[in-house]
Design an enzyme around this catalytic site. Structure first.
Site, PDB file in Angstrom:
ATOM      1  N   LYS A 169       0.826  -1.218   0.000  1.00 43.50           N
ATOM      2  CA  LYS A 169       0.000   0.000   0.000  1.00 43.50           C
ATOM      3  C   LYS A 169       0.854   1.260   0.000  1.00 43.50           C
ATOM      4  O   LYS A 169       0.553   2.223  -0.692  1.00 43.50           O
ATOM      5  CB  LYS A 169      -0.915   0.029   1.223  1.00 43.50           C
ATOM      6  N   THR A 170       1.907   1.252   0.819  1.00 52.82           N
ATOM      7  CA  THR A 170       2.717   2.460   0.967  1.00 52.82           C
ATOM      8  C   THR A 170       3.438   2.794  -0.330  1.00 52.82           C
ATOM      9  O   THR A 170       3.453   3.949  -0.774  1.00 52.82           O
ATOM     10  CB  THR A 170       3.719   2.286   2.120  1.00 52.82           C
ATOM     11  N   LYS A 189      -1.779   9.661   5.835  1.00 51.16           N
ATOM     12  CA  LYS A 189      -1.916   8.386   6.519  1.00 51.16           C
ATOM     13  C   LYS A 189      -3.085   8.467   7.486  1.00 51.16           C
ATOM     14  O   LYS A 189      -3.151   9.378   8.320  1.00 51.16           O
ATOM     15  CB  LYS A 189      -0.620   8.058   7.275  1.00 51.16           C
ATOM     16  N   GLU A 244      -3.880   6.714   2.818  1.00 51.14           N
ATOM     17  CA  GLU A 244      -3.471   5.311   3.016  1.00 51.14           C
ATOM     18  C   GLU A 244      -3.981   4.783   4.343  1.00 51.14           C
ATOM     19  O   GLU A 244      -3.774   5.382   5.399  1.00 51.14           O
ATOM     20  CB  GLU A 244      -1.949   5.174   2.960  1.00 51.14           C
ATOM     21  N   GLY A 298      -3.280  -1.687   7.056  1.00 53.55           N
ATOM     22  CA  GLY A 298      -3.728  -3.040   6.775  1.00 53.55           C
ATOM     23  C   GLY A 298      -4.865  -3.072   5.780  1.00 53.55           C
ATOM     24  O   GLY A 298      -4.938  -2.262   4.861  1.00 53.55           O
TER      25      GLY A 298
END
Length: 223
Positions: free
Chosen positions: A17-18, A39, A116, A119
């Site tokens: 994802k990052t 985030k 983002e 998980g």
């Protein structure tokens, strides 16, 4: 909120994802869309979000004023765990108002915000609130990160089913080529299967290949 906010989720932890978030921000900035990343909740850090740091390295943007003011990382918890547990260890709750206010502030300065998650979609933010519950409330379109690793078909389809059941929009499936199976046959079949599934069940959604990255492409940035 006229500026689009896309929520980046994944089929599980460690799917990329990052990197995907940073890559898309870099790509869209280069295409003329002023894009910033945020985030939702960062765990396992103190004061600075390592995910935001990696976004900036990939984007090659340098540390931003919005990073210094914590708009891009409004909630950070020290223990590397699911947010619902990390909050208990640090002894404070997530301030969802602060997160929302930070997102709104970013939309006032940028054309696109990439938010983002932590998980996957069903990760608990509190004992009673899942990430997907937050998304239902906010109605952000989703960019779901998947890959060609063995087992990803099952995890991807479960995530897509969850989105459909909650009435959430899938903007794109981001296929992370950094996380392929070592078996090329499995990788190709996984890609083909997911493309066909998307065409049948989510025809409005995009397919985005997230290319491989060489480690030397990343550089440490000042902050």
């Amino acid at each position: 909120m006229s500026t689009p906010v896309y929520f980046i989720s994944g089929i599980d932890t460690g799917i990329g994802k990052t990197y995907t978030t940073g890559y898309l921000a870099k790509l869209w900035n280069e295409q003329g869309q002023k894009t910033i990343t945020q985030k939702l909740v960062q765990t396992g850090n103190v004061d600075i979000s390592e995910d935001i740091q990696q976004h900036r390295e990939i984007m090659q943007s340098g540390w931003l004023a919005e990073d210094d003011s914590k708009l891009t990382m409004p909630e950070i918890f020290s223990y590397p765990a699911s947010p619902h547990l990390a909050t208990k260890i640090d002894g404070r709750e997530i301030d969802f108002y602060k997160i929302s206010a930070a997102t709104i502030s970013l939309t006032e300065k940028y054309d696109v915000v990439l938010l983002e998650g932590a998980g996957g979609l069903m990760v608990p933010l509190t004992d009673t609130l899942l990430t997907i519950d937050y998304l239902v409330d906010k109605k952000f379109p989703i960019i779901l990160v998947s890959s060609g690793r063995l087992g990803s078909i099952n995890h991807t389809l479960l995530s897509l089913e969850a989105l459909k059941n909650r009435g959430l929009e899938l903007y794109a499936l981001a296929y992370n080529l950094n996380d392929e199976s070592q078996d090329e046959l499995i990788s190709k079949d996984t890609s083909d299967y997911l493309k066909n599934y998307l065409a049948l069940h989510f025809p409005q959604a995009q397919w985005i290949d997230i290319p491989k990255i060489e480690s030397q492409q990343l550089r440490k940035i000042p902050r």
